[in-house]
Design a protein around this motif. Structure first.
Motif, PDB file in Angstrom:
ATOM      1  N   THR A   3       5.889   2.861  -8.570  1.00 47.44           N
ATOM      2  CA  THR A   3       4.640   3.583  -8.804  1.00 47.44           C
ATOM      3  C   THR A   3       4.883   4.857  -9.599  1.00 47.44           C
ATOM      4  O   THR A   3       4.124   5.185 -10.512  1.00 47.44           O
ATOM      5  N   SER A   4       5.940   5.577  -9.266  1.00 45.35           N
ATOM      6  CA  SER A   4       6.214   6.810 -10.006  1.00 45.35           C
ATOM      7  C   SER A   4       6.599   6.516 -11.454  1.00 45.35           C
ATOM      8  O   SER A   4       6.218   7.256 -12.365  1.00 45.35           O
ATOM      9  N   VAL A   5       7.323   5.414 -11.697  1.00 49.72           N
ATOM     10  CA  VAL A   5       7.634   5.034 -13.083  1.00 49.72           C
ATOM     11  C   VAL A   5       6.354   4.639 -13.814  1.00 49.72           C
ATOM     12  O   VAL A   5       6.137   5.027 -14.968  1.00 49.72           O
ATOM     13  N   LEU A   6       5.494   3.890 -13.156  1.00 48.43           N
ATOM     14  CA  LEU A   6       4.225   3.484 -13.757  1.00 48.43           C
ATOM     15  C   LEU A   6       3.362   4.693 -14.101  1.00 48.43           C
ATOM     16  O   LEU A   6       2.816   4.791 -15.208  1.00 48.43           O
ATOM     17  N   VAL A   7       3.266   5.645 -13.190  1.00 44.29           N
ATOM     18  CA  VAL A   7       2.457   6.845 -13.433  1.00 44.29           C
ATOM     19  C   VAL A   7       3.085   7.688 -14.541  1.00 44.29           C
ATOM     20  O   VAL A   7       2.379   8.203 -15.415  1.00 44.29           O
ATOM     21  N   SER A   8       4.400   7.809 -14.533  1.00 47.55           N
ATOM     22  CA  SER A   8       5.077   8.602 -15.569  1.00 47.55           C
ATOM     23  C   SER A   8       4.879   8.003 -16.953  1.00 47.55           C
ATOM     24  O   SER A   8       4.563   8.715 -17.912  1.00 47.55           O
ATOM     25  N   LEU A   9       5.073   6.697 -17.080  1.00 48.37           N
ATOM     26  CA  LEU A   9       4.898   6.049 -18.377  1.00 48.37           C
ATOM     27  C   LEU A   9       3.436   6.092 -18.834  1.00 48.37           C
ATOM     28  O   LEU A   9       3.160   6.260 -20.027  1.00 48.37           O
ATOM     29  N   ALA A  19      -0.866  -7.757  -2.808  1.00 54.09           N
ATOM     30  CA  ALA A  19      -0.199  -6.638  -3.485  1.00 54.09           C
ATOM     31  C   ALA A  19      -0.149  -5.385  -2.624  1.00 54.09           C
ATOM     32  O   ALA A  19       0.512  -4.432  -2.973  1.00 54.09           O
ATOM     33  N   ASP A  20      -0.830  -5.389  -1.481  1.00 57.21           N
ATOM     34  CA  ASP A  20      -0.828  -4.191  -0.649  1.00 57.21           C
ATOM     35  C   ASP A  20       0.331  -4.167   0.345  1.00 57.21           C
ATOM     36  O   ASP A  20       0.418  -3.281   1.178  1.00 57.21           O
ATOM     37  N   THR A  21       1.229  -5.131   0.304  1.00 56.10           N
ATOM     38  CA  THR A  21       2.346  -5.164   1.249  1.00 56.10           C
ATOM     39  C   THR A  21       3.663  -4.775   0.589  1.00 56.10           C
ATOM     40  O   THR A  21       4.723  -5.203   1.022  1.00 56.10           O
ATOM     41  N   LEU A  22       3.604  -3.971  -0.451  1.00 55.49           N
ATOM     42  CA  LEU A  22       4.825  -3.479  -1.080  1.00 55.49           C
ATOM     43  C   LEU A  22       5.625  -2.653  -0.078  1.00 55.49           C
ATOM     44  O   LEU A  22       5.072  -1.895   0.706  1.00 55.49           O
ATOM     45  N   ARG A  23       6.908  -2.779  -0.127  1.00 54.79           N
ATOM     46  CA  ARG A  23       7.760  -1.965   0.744  1.00 54.79           C
ATOM     47  C   ARG A  23       7.765  -0.531   0.210  1.00 54.79           C
ATOM     48  O   ARG A  23       7.618  -0.291  -0.977  1.00 54.79           O
ATOM     49  N   ASP A  24       7.976   0.420   1.068  1.00 52.79           N
ATOM     50  CA  ASP A  24       7.771   1.826   0.728  1.00 52.79           C
ATOM     51  C   ASP A  24       8.677   2.349  -0.382  1.00 52.79           C
ATOM     52  O   ASP A  24       8.195   2.894  -1.357  1.00 52.79           O
ATOM     53  N   THR A  25       9.983   2.220  -0.291  1.00 55.07           N
ATOM     54  CA  THR A  25      10.881   2.828  -1.277  1.00 55.07           C
ATOM     55  C   THR A  25      10.748   2.190  -2.652  1.00 55.07           C
ATOM     56  O   THR A  25      10.553   2.905  -3.640  1.00 55.07           O
ATOM     57  N   PRO A  26      10.840   0.870  -2.790  1.00 53.22           N
ATOM     58  CA  PRO A  26      10.635   0.292  -4.127  1.00 53.22           C
ATOM     59  C   PRO A  26       9.235   0.564  -4.669  1.00 53.22           C
ATOM     60  O   PRO A  26       9.067   0.788  -5.871  1.00 53.22           O
ATOM     61  N   MET A  63       5.203  -5.199 -10.147  1.00 50.33           N
ATOM     62  CA  MET A  63       4.632  -4.585  -8.943  1.00 50.33           C
ATOM     63  C   MET A  63       3.677  -5.522  -8.226  1.00 50.33           C
ATOM     64  O   MET A  63       3.608  -5.526  -7.004  1.00 50.33           O
ATOM     65  N   ALA A  64       2.938  -6.296  -8.979  1.00 47.82           N
ATOM     66  CA  ALA A  64       1.938  -7.165  -8.363  1.00 47.82           C
ATOM     67  C   ALA A  64       2.533  -8.427  -7.757  1.00 47.82           C
ATOM     68  O   ALA A  64       1.991  -8.960  -6.791  1.00 47.82           O
ATOM     69  N   ASN A  65       3.665  -8.912  -8.291  1.00 44.69           N
ATOM     70  CA  ASN A  65       4.150 -10.224  -7.868  1.00 44.69           C
ATOM     71  C   ASN A  65       5.504 -10.224  -7.181  1.00 44.69           C
ATOM     72  O   ASN A  65       5.690 -10.921  -6.195  1.00 44.69           O
ATOM     73  N   VAL A  66       6.446  -9.510  -7.684  1.00 47.11           N
ATOM     74  CA  VAL A  66       7.818  -9.631  -7.198  1.00 47.11           C
ATOM     75  C   VAL A  66       8.040  -8.923  -5.880  1.00 47.11           C
ATOM     76  O   VAL A  66       8.725  -9.434  -5.003  1.00 47.11           O
ATOM     77  N   MET A  67       7.476  -7.754  -5.709  1.00 43.82           N
ATOM     78  CA  MET A  67       7.771  -6.937  -4.546  1.00 43.82           C
ATOM     79  C   MET A  67       6.851  -7.197  -3.355  1.00 43.82           C
ATOM     80  O   MET A  67       6.802  -6.419  -2.429  1.00 43.82           O
ATOM     81  N   THR A  68       6.126  -8.285  -3.343  1.00 38.36           N
ATOM     82  CA  THR A  68       5.190  -8.542  -2.257  1.00 38.36           C
ATOM     83  C   THR A  68       5.825  -9.415  -1.192  1.00 38.36           C
ATOM     84  O   THR A  68       6.823 -10.085  -1.396  1.00 38.36           O
ATOM     85  N   GLU A  69       5.202  -9.413  -0.045  1.00 39.25           N
ATOM     86  CA  GLU A  69       5.620 -10.277   1.061  1.00 39.25           C
ATOM     87  C   GLU A  69       5.207 -11.712   0.758  1.00 39.25           C
ATOM     88  O   GLU A  69       4.623 -11.994  -0.274  1.00 39.25           O
ATOM     89  N   ALA A  70       5.448 -12.586   1.680  1.00 41.47           N
ATOM     90  CA  ALA A  70       5.181 -14.007   1.474  1.00 41.47           C
ATOM     91  C   ALA A  70       3.691 -14.312   1.328  1.00 41.47           C
ATOM     92  O   ALA A  70       3.326 -15.293   0.710  1.00 41.47           O
ATOM     93  N   ASP A  71       2.836 -13.470   1.903  1.00 42.95           N
ATOM     94  CA  ASP A  71       1.411 -13.772   1.820  1.00 42.95           C
ATOM     95  C   ASP A  71       0.833 -13.513   0.430  1.00 42.95           C
ATOM     96  O   ASP A  71      -0.284 -13.920   0.153  1.00 42.95           O
ATOM     97  N   GLY A  72       1.568 -12.841  -0.440  1.00 47.26           N
ATOM     98  CA  GLY A  72       1.140 -12.685  -1.827  1.00 47.26           C
ATOM     99  C   GLY A  72       0.196 -11.537  -2.086  1.00 47.26           C
ATOM    100  O   GLY A  72      -0.269 -11.368  -3.197  1.00 47.26           O
ATOM    101  N   MET A 120       0.854  -1.168   0.000  1.00 45.68           N
ATOM    102  CA  MET A 120       0.000   0.000   0.000  1.00 45.68           C
ATOM    103  C   MET A 120       0.900   1.231   0.000  1.00 45.68           C
ATOM    104  O   MET A 120       1.819   1.316   0.774  1.00 45.68           O
ATOM    105  N   LEU A 121       0.600   2.170  -0.868  1.00 48.27           N
ATOM    106  CA  LEU A 121       1.356   3.407  -0.965  1.00 48.27           C
ATOM    107  C   LEU A 121       0.370   4.559  -1.001  1.00 48.27           C
ATOM    108  O   LEU A 121      -0.501   4.605  -1.869  1.00 48.27           O
ATOM    109  N   PHE A 122       0.467   5.459  -0.029  1.00 42.78           N
ATOM    110  CA  PHE A 122      -0.448   6.594   0.097  1.00 42.78           C
ATOM    111  C   PHE A 122      -1.893   6.111   0.186  1.00 42.78           C
ATOM    112  O   PHE A 122      -2.806   6.778  -0.288  1.00 42.78           O
TER     113      PHE A 122
END
Length: 150
Positions: free
Chosen positions: A103-109, A91-98, A80-89, A1-3
């Protein structure tokens, strides 16, 4: 989760980017055919369609770049949906900096993609008007010539 935002359905985004890439690829073939038709015009019409050919050439470049951006966005969405998640799978457990970077690259593109689609539509509209304006002038000239010869 971000913002407070979560990527709940990444499959929808990935499918949307894939469909858009396919539609852009189909539009590339139509633009190539249109450009070919403009190139094969008679010599007295070639000069009038030069601006239209340039607009189509620029639109083709933006279409091809947009296809690459769509593929990149689809890949980034999967990451974003698969690699950066915790073990529970989830998508809302993304770590803050990555998450912030991805997210900023996704929004920019995505912003670039939207703006390039607006630009492509504008270029195609200009080319359409250039070609049809020249054809209308030629038709008027031909009608006037026919009236004078009667």
């Amino acid at each position: 989760m971000l913002f407070g935002w979560r990527l709940r359905e990444p499959q929808s985004l990935t499918s949307g980017y894939g469909l858009l890439a396919g539609a852009l690829l189909a539009s590339f073939s139509l633009l190539a055919a249109w450009r070919n038709n403009l190139t094969q015009r008679p010599s007295w019409q070639v000069e009038t369609s030069r601006t239209a050919r340039r607009a189509i050439d620029e639109a083709v470049a933006h279409v091809l770049m947009s296809i690459l951006v769509c593929v990149g966005l689809a890949a980034l969405t999967v990451i974003m949906a698969n690699v950066m998640t915790e073990a529970d799978g989830s998508a809302d457990t993304l770590r803050d900096t990555p998450a912030l970077v991805l997210t900023s690259v996704l929004v920019s593109l995505s912003t670039y993609l939207i703006l390039s689609l607006v630009l492509i539509v504008n270029l195609l509209r200009d080319a359409y008007h250039q070609v049809n304006e020249a054809d209308e002038k030629d038709a008027r000239r031909s009608r006037n010539h026919d009236r004078q010869t009667r």
